[in-house]
Design a protein around this motif. Structure first.
Motif, PDB file in Angstrom:
ATOM      1  N   SER A  74     -73.362  -3.361  -6.099  1.00  0.00           N
ATOM      2  CA  SER A  74     -72.145  -3.145  -6.872  1.00  0.00           C
ATOM      3  C   SER A  74     -70.991  -2.710  -5.996  1.00  0.00           C
ATOM      4  O   SER A  74     -69.819  -2.887  -6.369  1.00  0.00           O
ATOM      5  CB  SER A  74     -72.396  -2.094  -7.959  1.00  0.00           C
ATOM      6  N   ARG A  77     -68.671  -5.720  -5.256  1.00  0.00           N
ATOM      7  CA  ARG A  77     -68.192  -6.551  -6.359  1.00  0.00           C
ATOM      8  C   ARG A  77     -66.998  -5.902  -7.038  1.00  0.00           C
ATOM      9  O   ARG A  77     -66.861  -4.680  -7.018  1.00  0.00           O
ATOM     10  CB  ARG A  77     -69.304  -6.777  -7.393  1.00  0.00           C
ATOM     11  N   THR A  79     -64.604  -6.303 -10.865  1.00  0.00           N
ATOM     12  CA  THR A  79     -64.619  -6.863 -12.212  1.00  0.00           C
ATOM     13  C   THR A  79     -63.249  -7.404 -12.568  1.00  0.00           C
ATOM     14  O   THR A  79     -62.240  -6.729 -12.377  1.00  0.00           O
ATOM     15  CB  THR A  79     -65.028  -5.788 -13.237  1.00  0.00           C
ATOM     16  N   THR A  87     -65.134 -10.287 -19.301  1.00  0.00           N
ATOM     17  CA  THR A  87     -65.017  -9.954 -17.888  1.00  0.00           C
ATOM     18  C   THR A  87     -66.006 -10.761 -17.056  1.00  0.00           C
ATOM     19  O   THR A  87     -67.035 -11.219 -17.569  1.00  0.00           O
ATOM     20  CB  THR A  87     -65.275  -8.461 -17.632  1.00  0.00           C
ATOM     21  N   THR A  88     -65.685 -10.935 -15.800  1.00  0.00           N
ATOM     22  CA  THR A  88     -66.609 -11.522 -14.830  1.00  0.00           C
ATOM     23  C   THR A  88     -66.590 -10.657 -13.579  1.00  0.00           C
ATOM     24  O   THR A  88     -65.650  -9.907 -13.336  1.00  0.00           O
ATOM     25  CB  THR A  88     -66.209 -12.957 -14.463  1.00  0.00           C
ATOM     26  N   THR A  89     -67.644 -10.762 -12.795  1.00  0.00           N
ATOM     27  CA  THR A  89     -67.699 -10.035 -11.534  1.00  0.00           C
ATOM     28  C   THR A  89     -67.529 -11.001 -10.375  1.00  0.00           C
ATOM     29  O   THR A  89     -67.967 -12.158 -10.449  1.00  0.00           O
ATOM     30  CB  THR A  89     -69.017  -9.266 -11.379  1.00  0.00           C
ATOM     31  N   ASN A  91     -67.857 -11.299  -6.074  1.00  0.00           N
ATOM     32  CA  ASN A  91     -68.263 -10.722  -4.796  1.00  0.00           C
ATOM     33  C   ASN A  91     -67.044 -10.583  -3.900  1.00  0.00           C
ATOM     34  O   ASN A  91     -66.247 -11.527  -3.768  1.00  0.00           O
ATOM     35  CB  ASN A  91     -69.312 -11.605  -4.124  1.00  0.00           C
ATOM     36  N   SER A 279     -61.657  -2.806 -14.539  1.00  0.00           N
ATOM     37  CA  SER A 279     -61.253  -4.141 -14.079  1.00  0.00           C
ATOM     38  C   SER A 279     -60.055  -4.019 -13.143  1.00  0.00           C
ATOM     39  O   SER A 279     -59.095  -3.302 -13.445  1.00  0.00           O
ATOM     40  CB  SER A 279     -60.894  -5.017 -15.283  1.00  0.00           C
TER      41      SER A 279
END
Length: 603
Positions: A74, A77, A79, A87-89, A91, A279
Motif C-alpha cells: 500500500s 499505491r 487512490t 475509486t481505483t488504485t 501503482n 484520494s
C-alpha cells in the motif's frame, strides 16, 4: 518519529497564534486581477521584451524518506476518485519514474521552473539508502535537480552534525567513505531550517530562507519544520536545539525578505493536515475553500502573514491542494504530495513584474501521480544499481518466513503487533521477568509482503525488508513500572498531547483492553477491561516492560514511559526482530500474521 498528525496546539501556542492573527487582521485587500489573456499580458510591458506577468512553475513533493526504489504494498499505491464516486488504485513511486515525470513537467516552462520539497527527504529510509546514512538519497535528489527543501523531523534522526554532513558533504565519521576513492559531496540544494535554533549561538542551525532569481523574477522560500519535532525524534537527535513556533518564524522572515525587495514568498512547512478523503484528487475546497481539510496546518495557514503567497506542506503523508484564507481573508494555496515519491504537485505562480509579487488570484495547483508506465530515468537506474550492489551482501540475507502479508494498517496493525511480540520475546531472553512489550505506531514504517520482491522466494523475509519496517536503530529497553503507571501509559495514548490525534501503542500478546472512541480523552481507555494474560492490572505491582529507546525516553507524548526504573538496554530493534523470526519461523513452518485483536475498539 511518527509521520501521523500530532495534537500539538497547546493553550499557550494558540494564544500566540491568535495574537499574530490579530496583528494581521487589517492587512490589505485582494491583489488586482491579472489580464484575461496572454495577448493582454504582453501589452503591459514594464520593460523591453519583458511582459508584466510571468508564470513560474513550482514543482514540489515531500516525505520521500529515501524511497529510491518503488515502494511496496500500500505504500506504493495511490487512490484516484472518479466523478461517479468510485475509486481505483494506481501503482506509484520510485525515483526512476519521479525523475521522468519531473523532467517532462519542466518542459512546459523550462526557463521558469523551480523544484522544492517540504522535508523528510531522508530518515526512516529503506536499506538501500538507510544503510549508507542516506547518501544515496541526497545523490538522487541532486539528480532530480531539487532546488530547495525545508528540514523535516526525520532530518534529525541522526542529529544536527549528521544533517550538516548531508548538506556540506564529507565521509561518515564512523563508517567512512562507501565508494573507494570517492568522497561524498553533499547536497547541491540548500536545506532550510528557519525555526531550528542552536542553543549555543541563538541562531538558525541552517539557512532560514533562500531566494530563486531568474530574469528579474525573484521568489523567496522560507523553510520550517514542526515546532514539536522534539516530541517525535529521539532526545539525542535534537540535543542542543530549540524549535520555534512555525507561524512566528515564517512571519519574521517574510518581513525580512520584503525588506530585501523580495515580495513573492513560498513557505515550505514540514507540518500538515488531514483531507476528508484519502484520494489524491479529492476536492478539499468542497463545499467551500478549505472545508475538506483539518489538522494542524489549518491553524498555521490561517495565521501566516499574507506576505506569503503559497504554502507547501508535509509530515502527514496526505495528498491535498486546498485554498485556505490568510488573515486578510485572501485565498492562499496549501499543498501536500502524499509521501514516498508517489505524487508531485505542479503549481503555477503568476509573477507580476510591476509589483514584484504573486498575483494570488491566478495561483493554481494540482497533484499528479508518479505512474510507472513511463520510461525509467537511466541515471536513476544506474544510481540504484550502484547502491544495491553495495547493499546486496547484507540486504539479501533471509531473516525469517511469513505465511501471508503482514499489513501495517489500522488502529492496531498486525505488523506492529508482530514487532511487539518480537520485542517481548527478545526481552525475555535478556530477563525472564519481562511481562509485556509496547511498540509505537510511528516506528512501524512498512508492511511485510508475502510475494517475493527479488529472487528470495515467496514468504521469505530479507534483512532489507526488515530494515524497511524498522529503520531507526532504536535499542530494546527493559524498564520497571507500577501497574498504576502502566494504566497511565495506556491513557496517554488518547490524552495529553495525544488527545486530538491518538497514538495507539501496539501491545504484545497477552495484553488486552477496550478502547471506546465514543468517549473523550483518557476515558477512552476502559480501565476495568485492561488485562495481562487474563488477570487485571494490579496498581501496586511491578511490571517489567520492553519498549524501544524512543519510547523509553518519553517520546510520542508518553511521559510516563520516561519514568521507568531498573533499566536494561539490549540490542537494536531490528536485531530483536531478526532473532525472533529466526527462532520462531522456518521455510516449512512460516509465522502467521497476528490477528490484531488485542484491542477491542468501540467506534
Amino acid at each position: 518519529m511518527s509521520a501521523t498528525p500530532q495534537a500539538r496546539r497547546r493553550r499557550s501556542r494558540r494564544n500566540r497564534i491568535l495574537a499574530v492573527a490579530a496583528g494581521l487582521a487589517t492587512v490589505g485587500a485582494l491583489a488586482a486581477a491579472i489580464p484575461a489573456s496572454a495577448g493582454e499580458a504582453q501589452s503591459q510591458k514594464p520593460g523591453k521584451n519583458k511582459p508584466r506577468y510571468q508564470d513560474v512553475q513550482l514543482l514540489s513533493f515531500n516525505d520521500l524518506h529515501g524511497n529510491l526504489e518503488p515502494p511496496a504494498g500500500s505504500s506504493g499505491r495511490v487512490t484516484e476518485l472518479h466523478e461517479d464516486g468510485t475509486t481505483t488504485t494506481i501503482n506509484a513511486g520510485g525515483v526512476e519514474y519521479l525523475a521522468t515525470h519531473l523532467r517532462e513537467a519542466r518542459k512546459v516552462n523550462p526557463k521558469f521552473s523551480i523544484t522544492a520539497a517540504a522535508g523528510d527527504m531522508v530518515g526512516a529510509s529503506p536499506l538501500i539508502s538507510g544503510l549508507f546514512h542516506d547518501e544515496p538519497t541526497i545523490e538522487a535528489l541532486n539528480g532530480l535537480e531539487l532546488d530547495v527543501t525545508s528540514v523535516g523531523n526525520h532530518e534529525f534522526d541522526e542529529g544536527a552534525k549528521e544533517l550538516a554532513r548531508l548538506q556540506k558533504g564529507g565521509c561518515h565519521k564512523v563508517d567512512g567513505c562507501y565508494v573507494e576513492g570517492k568522497k561524498f559531496k553533499g547536497a547541491d540544494f540548500p536545506y532550510l531550517a528557519a525555526n531550528v535554533i542552536e542553543d549555543k549561538t541563538k541562531k538558525p542551525l541552517l539557512k532560514p530562507y533562500w531566494v530563486w532569481k531568474k530574469n528579474g523574477v525573484k521568489v523567496g522560500f522560507i523553510g520550517v519544520t514542526l515546532e514539536d519535532t522534539p516530541g517525535v525524534v529521539s532526545a539525542e537527535g535534537v540535543k542542543g536545539l530549540t524549535f520555534k513556533d512555525e507561524v512566528e518564524t515564517i512571519n519574521k522572515y517574510a518581513k525580512e525578505l520584503e525588506s530585501q525587495g523580495v515580495k513573492s514568498v513560498v513557505a515550505l512547512i514540514h507540518e500538515g493536515g488531514l483531507p476528508a478523503s484519502q484520494s489524491y484528487n479529492y476536492d478539499c475546497d468542497s463545499p467551500g475553500a478549505g472545508d475538506g481539510i483539518s489538522g494542524p496546518i489549518v491553524d498555521i495557514a490561517k495565521n501566516i502573514t499574507p506576505k506569503v503567497d503559497a504554502v507547501v506542506t508535509g509530515h502527514t503523508h496526505a495528498a491535498y491542494a486546498c485554498t485556505i484564507n490568510d488573515p486578510a481573508g485572501k485565498p492562499r494555496m496549501v499543498t501536500s504530495a502524499a509521501s514516498f515519491g508517489r505524487l508531485y504537485t505542479d503549481t503555477t505562480l503568476t509573477y507580476d513584474r510591476q509589483t514584484g509579487d504573486i498575483a494570488r488570484t491566478a495561483v493554481k495547483s494540482a497533484n499528479h501521480v508518479v505512474t510507472r508506465d513511463v520510461a525509467k530515468a537511466a541515471d536513476m537506474t544506474a544510481l540504484i544499481s550502484k547502491w544495491n550492489t553495495l547493499a546486496a551482501p547484507i540486504g539479501n540475507r533471509a531473516i525469517g518466513y511469513i505465511s501471508a502479508d503482514v499489513p501495517n494498517a489500522g488502529t492496531e496493525s498486525p505488523m506492529g503487533d508482530l514487532i511487539a511480540d518480537a520485542q517481548y520475546w527478545y526481552g525475555k531472553t535478556l530477563d525472564p521477568e519481562v511481562d509485556l512489550a509496547l511498540m509505537n505506531p510511528g516506528g512501524v514504517r512498512a508492511p511485510l509482503t508475502y510475494a517475493a520482491k527479488g529472487t528470495e522466494g515467496d514468504g521469505v523475509v530479507t534483512y532489507a525488508e526488515g530494515f524497511t519496517v524498522q529503520p531507526f536503530s532504536n535499542t530494546v529497553n527493559l524498564q520497571d513500572f507500577t501497574g498504576a503507571q502502566l494504566v497511565s501509559v495506556l491513557k496517554e495514548q488518547v490524552s495529553g498531547s495525544n488527545t486530538a490525534a491518538p497514538k495507539v501503542l501496539l501491545p504484545s500478546s497477552g495484553l488486552t483492553y477496550t478502547l471506546d472512541l465514543t468517549k473523550s480523552g483518557a476515558d477512552r481507555v476502559v480501565t476495568d477491561t485492561i488485562r495481562l494474560n487474563g488477570a487485571p492490572i494490579d496498581p501496586a505491582a511491578t511490571y517489567r516492560v520492553a519498549t524501544n529507546s524512543f519510547l523509553a525516553g518519553g517520546g510520542d507524548g508518553f511521559p510516563t514511559l520516561g519514568q521507568g526504573t531498573n533499566d536494561l538496554v539490549g540490542a537494536d530493534d531490528l536485531a530483536a526482530l531478526e532473532q525472533y523470526l529466526l527462532a520462531n519461523s522456518s521455510a516449512t513452518a512460516p509465522i502467521a500474521p497476528p490477528a490484531a485483536n488485542r484491542i477491542a475498539i468501540i467506534s
